[in-house]
Design a protein around this motif. Structure first.
Motif, PDB file in Angstrom:
ATOM      1  N   ARG A 150       5.934  -0.878 -14.178  1.00  0.00           N
ATOM      2  CA  ARG A 150       5.648  -0.107 -13.211  1.00  0.00           C
ATOM      3  C   ARG A 150       5.150   1.231 -13.400  1.00  0.00           C
ATOM      4  O   ARG A 150       4.278   2.032 -12.743  1.00  0.00           O
ATOM      5  N   ASN A 151       5.997   1.836 -14.085  1.00  0.00           N
ATOM      6  CA  ASN A 151       5.944   3.231 -14.420  1.00  0.00           C
ATOM      7  C   ASN A 151       4.596   3.427 -15.074  1.00  0.00           C
ATOM      8  O   ASN A 151       3.900   4.414 -14.869  1.00  0.00           O
ATOM      9  N   TYR A 152       4.265   2.622 -16.073  1.00  0.00           N
ATOM     10  CA  TYR A 152       2.801   2.650 -16.798  1.00  0.00           C
ATOM     11  C   TYR A 152       1.708   2.700 -15.629  1.00  0.00           C
ATOM     12  O   TYR A 152       0.813   3.483 -15.764  1.00  0.00           O
ATOM     13  N   THR A 153       1.966   1.805 -14.910  1.00  0.00           N
ATOM     14  CA  THR A 153       0.735   1.665 -13.730  1.00  0.00           C
ATOM     15  C   THR A 153       0.769   2.922 -13.020  1.00  0.00           C
ATOM     16  O   THR A 153      -0.475   3.236 -12.558  1.00  0.00           O
ATOM     17  N   GLY A 154       1.867   3.563 -12.733  1.00  0.00           N
ATOM     18  CA  GLY A 154       1.758   4.714 -11.832  1.00  0.00           C
ATOM     19  C   GLY A 154       1.125   5.799 -12.538  1.00  0.00           C
ATOM     20  O   GLY A 154       0.406   6.399 -12.031  1.00  0.00           O
ATOM     21  N   LEU A 155       1.402   5.875 -13.793  1.00  0.00           N
ATOM     22  CA  LEU A 155       0.922   6.881 -14.486  1.00  0.00           C
ATOM     23  C   LEU A 155      -0.683   6.616 -14.619  1.00  0.00           C
ATOM     24  O   LEU A 155      -1.563   7.617 -14.556  1.00  0.00           O
ATOM     25  N   LEU A 156      -1.163   5.421 -14.688  1.00  0.00           N
ATOM     26  CA  LEU A 156      -2.485   5.123 -14.813  1.00  0.00           C
ATOM     27  C   LEU A 156      -3.175   5.590 -13.547  1.00  0.00           C
ATOM     28  O   LEU A 156      -4.199   6.296 -13.552  1.00  0.00           O
ATOM     29  N   ILE A 157      -2.578   5.329 -12.560  1.00  0.00           N
ATOM     30  CA  ILE A 157      -3.054   5.654 -10.889  1.00  0.00           C
ATOM     31  C   ILE A 157      -3.179   7.140 -10.872  1.00  0.00           C
ATOM     32  O   ILE A 157      -4.108   7.556 -10.465  1.00  0.00           O
ATOM     33  N   ARG A 158      -2.001   7.782 -11.497  1.00  0.00           N
ATOM     34  CA  ARG A 158      -2.127   9.266 -10.952  1.00  0.00           C
ATOM     35  C   ARG A 158      -3.317   9.760 -11.985  1.00  0.00           C
ATOM     36  O   ARG A 158      -4.089  10.682 -11.756  1.00  0.00           O
ATOM     37  N   LYS A 159      -3.487   9.334 -13.137  1.00  0.00           N
ATOM     38  CA  LYS A 159      -4.525   9.836 -14.033  1.00  0.00           C
ATOM     39  C   LYS A 159      -5.728   9.543 -13.600  1.00  0.00           C
ATOM     40  O   LYS A 159      -6.625  10.570 -13.706  1.00  0.00           O
ATOM     41  N   ARG A 160      -5.895   8.236 -13.301  1.00  0.00           N
ATOM     42  CA  ARG A 160      -7.363   7.957 -12.933  1.00  0.00           C
ATOM     43  C   ARG A 160      -7.813   8.337 -11.698  1.00  0.00           C
ATOM     44  O   ARG A 160      -9.182   8.637 -11.162  1.00  0.00           O
ATOM     45  N   PHE A 195       0.760  -1.348   0.011  1.00  0.00           N
ATOM     46  CA  PHE A 195      -0.096  -0.034   0.027  1.00  0.00           C
ATOM     47  C   PHE A 195       0.776   1.229  -0.021  1.00  0.00           C
ATOM     48  O   PHE A 195       0.633   2.263  -0.683  1.00  0.00           O
ATOM     49  N   ALA A 196       1.993   1.486   0.930  1.00  0.00           N
ATOM     50  CA  ALA A 196       2.873   2.240   0.858  1.00  0.00           C
ATOM     51  C   ALA A 196       3.402   2.670  -0.586  1.00  0.00           C
ATOM     52  O   ALA A 196       3.510   3.550  -1.109  1.00  0.00           O
ATOM     53  N   SER A 197       3.838   1.561  -1.112  1.00  0.00           N
ATOM     54  CA  SER A 197       4.291   1.699  -2.511  1.00  0.00           C
ATOM     55  C   SER A 197       3.370   2.190  -3.678  1.00  0.00           C
ATOM     56  O   SER A 197       3.431   2.976  -4.234  1.00  0.00           O
ATOM     57  N   LEU A 198       1.978   1.687  -3.473  1.00  0.00           N
ATOM     58  CA  LEU A 198       0.927   2.334  -4.318  1.00  0.00           C
ATOM     59  C   LEU A 198       0.521   3.730  -4.086  1.00  0.00           C
ATOM     60  O   LEU A 198       0.552   4.543  -4.953  1.00  0.00           O
ATOM     61  N   LYS A 199       0.894   4.226  -2.903  1.00  0.00           N
ATOM     62  CA  LYS A 199       0.594   5.393  -2.484  1.00  0.00           C
ATOM     63  C   LYS A 199       1.983   6.322  -3.265  1.00  0.00           C
ATOM     64  O   LYS A 199       1.458   7.439  -3.620  1.00  0.00           O
ATOM     65  N   ARG A 200       3.096   5.694  -3.058  1.00  0.00           N
ATOM     66  CA  ARG A 200       4.127   6.682  -3.670  1.00  0.00           C
ATOM     67  C   ARG A 200       3.934   6.787  -5.182  1.00  0.00           C
ATOM     68  O   ARG A 200       4.161   7.867  -5.696  1.00  0.00           O
ATOM     69  N   LEU A 201       3.454   5.763  -5.649  1.00  0.00           N
ATOM     70  CA  LEU A 201       3.035   5.483  -7.457  1.00  0.00           C
ATOM     71  C   LEU A 201       2.032   6.806  -7.491  1.00  0.00           C
ATOM     72  O   LEU A 201       2.107   7.242  -8.464  1.00  0.00           O
ATOM     73  N   SER A 202       1.125   6.934  -6.450  1.00  0.00           N
ATOM     74  CA  SER A 202       0.060   7.804  -6.845  1.00  0.00           C
ATOM     75  C   SER A 202       0.487   9.167  -6.809  1.00  0.00           C
ATOM     76  O   SER A 202      -0.130  10.136  -7.071  1.00  0.00           O
ATOM     77  N   LYS A 234      11.254  -1.060  -6.200  1.00  0.00           N
ATOM     78  CA  LYS A 234      11.514  -2.069  -6.492  1.00  0.00           C
ATOM     79  C   LYS A 234      10.593  -3.111  -6.176  1.00  0.00           C
ATOM     80  O   LYS A 234       9.631  -2.592  -5.065  1.00  0.00           O
ATOM     81  N   GLY A 235      10.586  -4.213  -6.340  1.00  0.00           N
ATOM     82  CA  GLY A 235       9.881  -5.155  -5.816  1.00  0.00           C
ATOM     83  C   GLY A 235       8.974  -6.050  -6.925  1.00  0.00           C
ATOM     84  O   GLY A 235       8.923  -5.506  -7.790  1.00  0.00           O
ATOM     85  N   ASP A 236       8.064  -6.928  -6.238  1.00  0.00           N
ATOM     86  CA  ASP A 236       7.316  -7.831  -7.204  1.00  0.00           C
ATOM     87  C   ASP A 236       6.289  -7.170  -7.731  1.00  0.00           C
ATOM     88  O   ASP A 236       5.231  -7.039  -7.155  1.00  0.00           O
ATOM     89  N   ILE A 237       6.435  -6.809  -8.916  1.00  0.00           N
ATOM     90  CA  ILE A 237       5.293  -6.288  -9.746  1.00  0.00           C
ATOM     91  C   ILE A 237       3.874  -6.843  -9.853  1.00  0.00           C
ATOM     92  O   ILE A 237       2.895  -6.370  -9.890  1.00  0.00           O
ATOM     93  N   ASP A 238       3.930  -8.212  -9.853  1.00  0.00           N
ATOM     94  CA  ASP A 238       2.849  -9.199  -9.901  1.00  0.00           C
ATOM     95  C   ASP A 238       2.069  -8.970  -8.496  1.00  0.00           C
ATOM     96  O   ASP A 238       1.036  -8.751  -8.644  1.00  0.00           O
ATOM     97  N   GLU A 239       2.868  -8.862  -7.550  1.00  0.00           N
ATOM     98  CA  GLU A 239       2.190  -8.879  -6.098  1.00  0.00           C
ATOM     99  C   GLU A 239       1.614  -7.538  -6.013  1.00  0.00           C
ATOM    100  O   GLU A 239       0.551  -7.378  -5.628  1.00  0.00           O
TER     101      GLU A 239
END
Ligand SMILES: [Zn+2]
Length: 370
Positions: free
Chosen positions: A352-362, A263-270, A278-283
């Motif tokens: 990971r970068n693409y996922t982050g971009l989508l998160i920030r956009k949406r 969750f911390a990682s997702l928050k940073r991506l947002s 770094k870390g398992d992208i699948d997880e």
């Protein structure tokens, strides 16, 4: 333990005990369903029941005929708890029981070690195959084929359980297909997979498929309290929800610590692009789905009592502020699509970068952070 002790997979257990009762066990079975819900546990207990020589197991029959006619598993009453199941006490049962903790066994021989394959054998007629470095290779399938050409040594059946069968590489799959096309008598192959669609269609079509489902939360919560003896009701329900009804995921790791990390990682991506991440992208993507589920629920209802992660209400509230429900749902679909595609070895950093971009956009946070 025995088949009757498998919790939460009553339907699968019912079908399997029905096969034993009918004395019609398919040569090849595919146990399909999420990780951590008891497929391997059921397979090992099924193997015990098939080769049990004590109690009421099929191996003990003869002087003790208690079979009944069965035409349909839905109408089958497996009868008393011990019928068509293992005794859990005879030497066959005790040998197979050791496969519950395969790492404690030495590999079946120096040959296998040198091939870096994992064939675990604790009973002469039962083998458990697991991937080595995420792959099952042709060498191990050849070993299996050879082993299956011999008659059962002390059990009624030769049984091979292939865990994560979808990790068979191309040549292993093709070799395995040949075994499936003409299975040696008295052999039973049990394939286990959380991604059955990754198996060759020709393999799938030759197996009797048995689906396993995640456990209902209240069932899993009770199981956790009983097994661990340390969780109260609130925590065991949180863990059940976080794991999506998959006890194996909770019993093997600290799920709450894991959640906090992702969750911390997702928050940073947002917030911004994080080059160091770094870390398992699948997880990460798997946790993103739990995360988005709560964002969507909170956005739609504003109710904290409906959250899985009710202990993270403040953070969830802040995240949904600039977002629209439509955007969150779209993001959930996009994350799901990425997850499906990561099976084809996408570049981790780009993903990971693409996922982050989508998160920030949406989530309406494109201008946040850097
Ligand atoms: Zn037994």
């Amino acid at each position: 333990m025995a088949l009757r002790d498998v919790i939460g997979q009553e339907r699968a257990v019912h079908i399997l005990r029905g096969c034993i009762a009918r004395e019609r066990v398919p040569h090849a079975l595919l146990f399909a369903g999420d990780d951590g819900i008891g497929k391997k546990l059921t397979a090992l207990n099924f193997a015990k029941a098939l080769n049990c020589t004590g109690g009421q197991g099929p191996g003990a029959r003869g002087q003790n005929e208690t079979l009944f006619e069965v035409t349909d598993h839905r109408t089958l009453d497996p009868g008393p708890r011990t019928l068509h199941d293992s005794c859990d006490q005879c030497s066959s049962c005790l040998k197979i029981e050791k496969l519950f903790d395969p790492e404690s066994l030495i590999l079946s021989g120096e040959d296998e070690k040198s091939l870096k394959e994992k064939i675990y054998v604790s009973h002469p007629d039962v083998a458990l195959i697991t991937p080595y470095k995420d792959e099952i290779r042709i060498e191990v399938i050849r070993k299996l084929e050879e082993a299956l050409t011999y008659k059962p040594f002390e059990g009624r059946y030769k049984i091979a359980i292939i865990d994560n069968a979808d990790t068979m590489n191309n040549s292993a799959s093709n070799a395995f297909l040949k075994t499936l096309e003409s299975p040696p008598g008295q052999s039973i192959l049990i394939l286990i997979s959380s991604r059955p669609d990754m198996l060759l269609p020709t393999i799938r079509s030759r197996c009797r498929r048995i689906n396993f489902n995640p456990l209902p939360f209240h069932v899993m919560s009770a199981l956790l309290r009983e097994k661990s003896g340390k969780y109260d009701e609130g925590r065991s329900l949180l863990l059940s929800a976080l794991s999506g009804g998959r006890p194996g995921c909770v019993l093997n790791e600290d799920l709450i610590a894991q959640r906090d990390r992702f969750f911390a990682s997702l928050k940073r991506l947002s917030d911004s692009v994080d080059e160091e991440e770094k870390g398992d992208i699948d997880e990460l993507l798997e946790w993103a789905q739990v995360w988005l589920r709560d964002l969507a629920v909170f956005k739609a209802t504003g109710r904290a009592d409906l959250l899985i992660n009710s202990d993270r209400e403040g953070e969830i509230k802040a995240l949904v502020q600039g977002a629209a429900l439509k955007g969150i749902l779209k993001l959930a679909q996009e994350i799901y699509n990425i997850r499906v595609n990561t099976r084809f070895n996408l570049n981790e950093k780009l993903t990971r970068n693409y996922t982050g971009l989508l998160i920030r956009k949406r989530l309406g946070r494109l201008n946040a952070g850097k």
